[in-house]
Every structure is written in structure tokens, then in C-alpha cells.
Design a protein around this motif. Sequence first.
Motif, PDB file in Angstrom:
ATOM      1  N   LEU A  26       0.199  -1.807  -0.305  1.00 20.13           N
ATOM      2  CA  LEU A  26       0.288   0.219  -0.140  1.00 20.13           C
ATOM      3  C   LEU A  26       0.754   1.396   0.206  1.00 20.13           C
ATOM      4  N   ALA A  27       2.204   1.303   0.822  1.00 20.16           N
ATOM      5  CA  ALA A  27       3.080   2.368   1.156  1.00 20.16           C
ATOM      6  C   ALA A  27       3.244   2.743  -0.548  1.00 20.16           C
ATOM      7  N   SER A  28       3.978   1.254  -1.686  1.00 22.88           N
ATOM      8  CA  SER A  28       3.841   1.903  -2.849  1.00 22.88           C
ATOM      9  C   SER A  28       2.932   2.336  -3.432  1.00 22.88           C
ATOM     10  N   ASP A  29       1.845   2.089  -3.538  1.00 18.14           N
ATOM     11  CA  ASP A  29       1.030   2.998  -4.153  1.00 18.14           C
ATOM     12  C   ASP A  29       0.680   3.516  -3.940  1.00 18.14           C
ATOM     13  N   VAL A  30       1.172   4.694  -2.579  1.00 18.82           N
ATOM     14  CA  VAL A  30       0.726   6.078  -1.931  1.00 18.82           C
ATOM     15  C   VAL A  30       2.182   6.465  -2.740  1.00 18.82           C
TER      16      VAL A  30
END
Length: 377
Positions: free
Chosen positions: A284-288
Motif C-alpha cells: 500500500l505504501a508503494s501505491d501511495v
Amino acid sequence: MSTTHRIPLHRRIAEALESDIRGGSFAPGARLPAEPELAGRFGVSRGTVRQALGTLRERGVLEAIPGRGSFVTSGRPSRPETRRRVIGVIVPSVAEPYVPDLLGWIEDELHARGYSMLVGSSGSTREQQAGRIARILEEGAAGLIAYPIDYDPDPALFAHLVQSGFPVLLIDRHLVGLAIDSVLPDNLGGAYSAVSHLAELGHRRIGFLSTDNLSTTSVAERLQGYQQALVAHGIPLDDRLIWAEIPLRRRWPREVRAQNEVALIARHVAREQPTAIFTLHDGLASDVLDAAGSLGLRVPDQLAIATFDDDPPASQLSVPLTAVAQPREQLGRQAVSLIVDRIEGRRTEVARIVLPTRLVLRRSSGGQVAFAGESTA
């Protein structure tokens, strides 16, 4: 007999009969009731009873005497030695970035203790999880290390295994209300340390981004750590900054999934305007990061990011991630130690081991890039 479990019916009958034998209902040399009587007791066909008796003969619990019936063997019932030295391990998918290393450490520790490993993938579905566990039981494994699935992990299945005397240990998360051995990372303490780091950098609008599986204990604990850190730093809780609506990743195409998630996250960030976000996991951090790019926001200058897991890709992104590092090796080795001790009779009490995490600072949060410290589990 309940049919809600996916464990084969003949296997459950075999477990019930072996429990009776171990409990002294049938002494060594005693003859078991005839197949029609057993079929009536369990409400099944004679064919199912015959399968159950065959399973017990394979284990050395019973012997068949033609024309006379099935008799309890002399001495303590036991499975063949080659079957007692195998431990089943259930994981969501071997394709997850953390799983190969975790399995490697589990297998290494099992080998050191004279055991081998049988791996099954739950596929993150209740049906596949039950099927893989049933296969492991059919192989005569001496115990099970399981990473339960999200949403509906089928606690009744695990309760049945434990009640039948089969050694089970859970990793990563526990099941509420069940007394089952577990080895867990300090989800609450790790989240607390990451969010505290963001607060100490001066952020007041810190978001929490998660998938929608808040009933999973590891997810709930990370949310709790986030909330406790805000309170400790005098930051009011704002439900609008808690966004836990992203569906758990399944088997749909990764490219489509990523595009959809990034678009959803971008809309949320644009609407609520957090200055920092703590995410449930690295993915999810990569998506952010991608969402910030689509909005023209610079990380960490205009949006700081911290996350949980610290799997290998976390340090290799265009902006390396500040992350709570899970103690994967200790988790795998401790799990093996606990389940082998239970199998070999050195431990009978239920244990829940919570292992400390550590916060690794990188560019995404804007803080000093260094190792920050451990949680206090």
C-alpha cells in the motif's frame, strides 16, 4: 457429527476413535464395535467407517483379524515414525515477497530438530485453506504451523483440530476466543513507533491506510497502535483520516489491481489532504507513492510515508520506505521451537509470543535515515 468442517469425514471419525482409545475406552487387545454399530454411532455409511478404520490401521493403532474384526494394538497407539517427523505449514501464497525467506527459516529450524516440512498454500480462501490442511492431515503430519486467511479464517476448523489433540500454532495473527499457540510480531508497538516518528517530525494530519480486513487481529492491532500514538502526542483522532476500504488483494490481475488502488488512494489524499500517511503494509505504501506522483506531490516534502513489514522491495523503490521491520527469522524459528516442544511433550500450556519489531528510517518519512529502535514487546 457436524459437516461444517472441510476435514474429510472418515478422518474426523478416525480422530474420534483414536481419542477414545487413548482415553482408555478401549484397552490394548480390545475389539472395536462392528462396522454397522460404528456407522450408527456416527451417522455415516459403513464405507466411511471402513475408511476410518483403515486410517487407524495405517497409524498402527488397530489391527484387523479376518473374520473377527478390528482390535486395538498392544502398547501406546502411535503413527509410524516417518510420519511423526513432518510438520505442515500453511501460508497465503508462496508468491508473496516475504514467504520464501519465512519458509526457509522454518525449514532450517525444522531440519536442525530432525523434522521435515510439508507446505500448502491457502490461496487466501477458506475452501483452499481447509483443503490444504486436510491434505497435510492425510499425510500424517505431526503438527501444523498456519498463517490464517483474512476475513473468515474458519476458527471452528482450528478449534476442532486443537480439541482433537492435534498440535497447531498460528503465525502473524491469532484467532479471538481460541486458546491456540501463536507467534506474532508486535503489531501494536510497531505501528505506535512509526506514527510517533511522523508526529515527532511535526505532522498533525496523519492518515491510516489499510485494506478492509479490520477483523484480522494483526490489522486491528496496527490500527490501535496508530490511534494510541496520536493520543500520546496530543493529536485529535479524526475518522476521516482512517481509510480502510481497499479490498484485500486476490488473484485478479496485478496491473488492474494496482491502477484501481492508486486511483482510489489519490482521490482520498486529494479530499482529506493528510501531510503524512502510515500504511498497513509495504504494498500500500508503494501505491501511495504512485498516487502522490499522480497528484504532483513530492515525497516526503509534501507527503511523508511510513509503513509496516519492510520486505525487500521497501528499500528499492524510487523513494525508499521508512518501515517497521518484521522479525521474520525469529518468528519462523520460534514457531518451530514451540510446536516441536508441544509435539514432544515438553510443553502443554498455551503460549502467545509477541516479538519486538524495529523501525528503519529511510527517505519516505523525511526523518534522519538510520535504524530507529525496537518496539517494547
